[in-house]
Scaffold this active site. Structure first.
Site, PDB file in Angstrom:
ATOM      1  N   HIS A 273      27.268  25.004  34.792  1.00 41.15           N
ATOM      2  CA  HIS A 273      25.789  25.761  34.069  1.00 41.15           C
ATOM      3  C   HIS A 273      24.496  24.957  33.299  1.00 41.15           C
ATOM      4  O   HIS A 273      23.712  24.291  33.083  1.00 41.15           O
ATOM      5  CB  HIS A 273      26.145  27.605  34.368  1.00 41.15           C
ATOM      6  CG  HIS A 273      26.795  28.002  35.508  1.00 41.15           C
ATOM      7  ND1 HIS A 273      26.649  28.160  36.390  1.00 41.15           N
ATOM      8  CD2 HIS A 273      27.750  28.712  35.027  1.00 41.15           C
ATOM      9  CE1 HIS A 273      27.302  28.873  37.369  1.00 41.15           C
ATOM     10  NE2 HIS A 273      27.814  28.925  36.146  1.00 41.15           N
ATOM     11  N   ASP A 324      29.824  27.467  43.258  1.00 42.99           N
ATOM     12  CA  ASP A 324      29.747  28.951  42.638  1.00 42.99           C
ATOM     13  C   ASP A 324      30.998  30.094  43.639  1.00 42.99           C
ATOM     14  O   ASP A 324      32.051  29.863  44.055  1.00 42.99           O
ATOM     15  CB  ASP A 324      29.007  28.876  41.587  1.00 42.99           C
ATOM     16  CG  ASP A 324      28.905  29.974  40.514  1.00 42.99           C
ATOM     17  OD1 ASP A 324      30.777  30.015  40.389  1.00 42.99           O
ATOM     18  OD2 ASP A 324      28.633  29.565  39.797  1.00 42.99           O
TER      19      ASP A 324
END
Length: 457
Positions: A273, A324
C-alpha cells in the site's frame, strides 16, 4: 537441450519487445529453453490462438477474504472506513474452518488465473481456526494454501505473517484477532515446518510482518535476524491516515519513515500500500530498492487513498500489483484503476507512462511484471530463456484484439476489455485455463457455492 513441447506464437510480447512467428521451446519442468523469432510452425508445435503476453505475478493476496467480497457494502454509518470493514472480516474468520479456507482459496486462485495472473504471493495471517485456538500451531492452514495453489495450478510464494498485537507499542490483541496471533518462537517454528512443505509443493517461502502496529520493533528484529528464509519480506505500511496519526503519536515519525529509519529495507522488501507518504518518504522508498505493492481495487473499495505512483516512478521506484481482499481478480482491472487513480487526482490523462508517445498499457504491464517478480522472489520473469513458461493468450478472435497491433493490444486489453480478452493461461508449461474456463471449474464452483451457503447460514 531437452524440449518437451513447442509453442508457436504469431505475435508475442517477449522480454525484448514484440516479435512475430515465434517458436518457444519448453522443457519437462515448464522452463523456457529456446525462443526463435521468424520461425515456421512445425508439425509438432501448438499454435496459439491469439497474441501472447507474460502472465503477471499477484504480489498481495489474503485468499480467505474472497468469500466476503460484496458483503461489506451495506452502510453502517457515514463514517464507514477500513476499520469498520475490518469488523466484518473478523466475523467471517470466526466462521471459517480449514476446509472452508482451502475451498475459497482454490476458487480465488482459479479466478486469478482467468484474470491473467500466473503466480500469487499469499500474505497469510489466518493461522488458526477459532475451533482450534490453543491447539493449532498454524501449520494446517498454511498447508491448505499450498494445496489450493497446487489444485488450481497457480505459482505460489507463501508468506506466513507475524502478527502479535492490536496497535502500536505492543497493545494486546483483541478478540477478533485471535486467529492471527503468534509469538516470536512459535512463528519461527512455523517457518521451520513450512520450509520442507513449500519445497515439496514447488512453492517459494518468504515471510511477512503484518504491520508496524501488529509487531513491536524488538519482535520484528528477532524475526528478521533469525534468517529462517532468504525469500522476500513484505509488510503493510501507511495504508490509512489513522495509522499515520497513531504512528506519529507513538514514535514521532510517520510509518514509512520509521520503517526506513529502523530496518534494513532493500530489494527483498515489499511495502504493501504505502498510500500515505510525504514527498521525502516517496523518494526514500523508491531509492531503497523495495517494491511498492499496490492493490488499487481494494484500496478504492476501502477508501484508503491514492498512491503517489507518478512521483514514485519518477524517482526510479519499482511497483507491482496485487488483489488484496479480492473485490477484483483481474490484471486489467488493477492496472486500469492504478492509472485512473492518478488521472483523477491530477485531472490529467496518461500519467504512469515511460515518455511521450509511449503506451500506458505497456508501461504498466512491464513495470508490474518486473516489480511483481521481485516481490515474489522470482529470479527470472517474462517470456525469456530460463523463465517459467507462464503466459496469457489473448483472444485473437475478439475484434478489438484482432484489429490492434503490438502495444495497442495491451491498451485494448487493459482499458477496453478486461477478462473478456483472456482466452488461455499457461503456468509452468501447462495450460490451466483454456477458452476462458479453468480445467476444474465445475468442481471448484460447486464446492465454493457450498461453502458460501454454509458461511451465510
Amino acid at each position: 537441450m531437452n524440449i518437451a513441447q513447442t509453442l508457436f506464437c504469431e505475435r508475442v510480447h517477449l522480454a525484448e519487445g514484440w516479435a512475430s512467428d515465434v517458436s518457444i521451446g519448453i522443457d519437462d519442468d515448464g522452463i523456457i529453453v529456446g525462443i526463435q523469432p521468424d520461425a515456421a510452425c512445425g508439425a509438432d508445435a501448438t499454435r496459439l490462438a491469439g497474441p501472447v503476453v507474460p502472465a503477471l505475478q499477484n504480489l498481495h493476496s489474503h485468499a480467505f477474504q474472497r468469500a466476503m467480497a460484496g458483503l461489506a457494502e451495506q452502510a453502517g454509518s457515514t463514517d464507514d472506513s477500513f476499520w469498520t470493514w475490518r469488523e466484518t472480516m473478523y466475523g467471517l474468520v470466526n466462521r471459517m474452518s480449514p476446509d472452508d479456507v482451502e475451498v475459497v482459496a482454490t476458487k480465488l486462485y482459479s479466478e486469478l488465473l482467468k484474470g491473467g495472473f500466473g503466480h500469487v504471493v499469499e500474505f497469510h495471517y489466518f493461522h488458526h481456526a477459532i475451533s482450534d485456538l490453543g491447539r493449532s500451531d498454524g501449520l494446517e492452514m498454511s498447508v491448505r494454501i499450498l494445496r489450493s495453489a497446487e489444485t488450481a495450478g497457480i505459482g505460489l510464494t507463501h508468506l506466513p505473517v507475524f502478527y502479535a498485537h492490536a496497535g502500536f507499542g505492543g497493545t494486546a490483541p483483541n478478540a477478533g484477532q485471535r486467529p492471527f496471533i503468534h509469538g516470536v518462537d512459535s512463528f519461527l517454528t512455523l517457518l521451520d515446518q513450512l520450509e520442507p512443505e513449500c519445497r515439496s509443493a514447488g512453492a517459494r517461502l518468504g515471510l511477512a510482518i503484518h504491520s508496524l502496529r501488529a509487531a513491536t520493533p524488538d519482535e520484528m528484529r528477532a524475526v528478521l535476524s533469525a534468517e529462517r528464509t532468504a525469500g522476500p519480506i513484505h509488510i503493510h505500511v501507511a495504508e490509512q491516515e489513522r495509522e499515520v496519526e497513531d504512528c506519529l503519536a507513538w514514535s514521532g515519525r510517520r510509518p514509512v519513515s520509521y520503517l526506513l529509519d529502523e530496518f534494513p529495507v532493500d530489494d527483498r522488501w515489499c511495502a504493501i500500500h504505502a498510500t500515505h507518504m510525504t514527498t521525502e518518504e516517496t523518494a526514500r522508498l523508491a531509492r531503497s530498492g523495495a517494491v511498492a505493492g499496490l492493490c488499487p481495487a481494494t484500496e478504492a473499495n476501502l477508501g484508503d487513498g491514492i498512491f503517489p505512483a507518478t512521483d514514485f516512478v519518477g524517482h526510479g521506484g519499482r511497483l507491482g500489483i496485487g488483489t488484496d481482499s479480492h473485490v477484483a481478480t483481474s490484471v486489467a482491472e488493477e492496472l486500469r484503476l492504478l492509472e485512473y487513480g492518478q488521472r483523477l487526482r491530477d485531472r490529467r490523462r496518461n500519467r504512469v507512462v515511460s515518455g511521450p508517445g509511449a503506451s500506458v498499457g505497456r508501461t504498466l504491464l512491464d513495470a508490474s511484471l518486473a516489480g511483481g517478480a521481485q516481490a515474489a522472489g522470482l529470479a527470472v520473469s517474462g517470456l525469456r530463456v530460463g523463465a517459467r513458461a507462464d503466459l496469457v493468450v489473448l483472444d485473437g478472435a475478439n475484434p478489438f484484439i484482432a484489429a490492434a497491433k503490438d502495444d495497442q493490444i495491451l491498451d485494448r486489453w487493459i482499458f477496453a476489455l478486461g477478462n473478456e480478452a483472456v482466452r488461455d493461461v499457461m503456468v509452468r508449461g501447462k495450460f490451466v485455463v483454456e477458452q476462458g474456463r479453468h480445467h476444474f471449474e465445475e468442481t471448484i464452483d460447486r464446492n465454493f457455492e457450498r461453502v458460501l451457503r454454509t458461511l451465510a447460514a
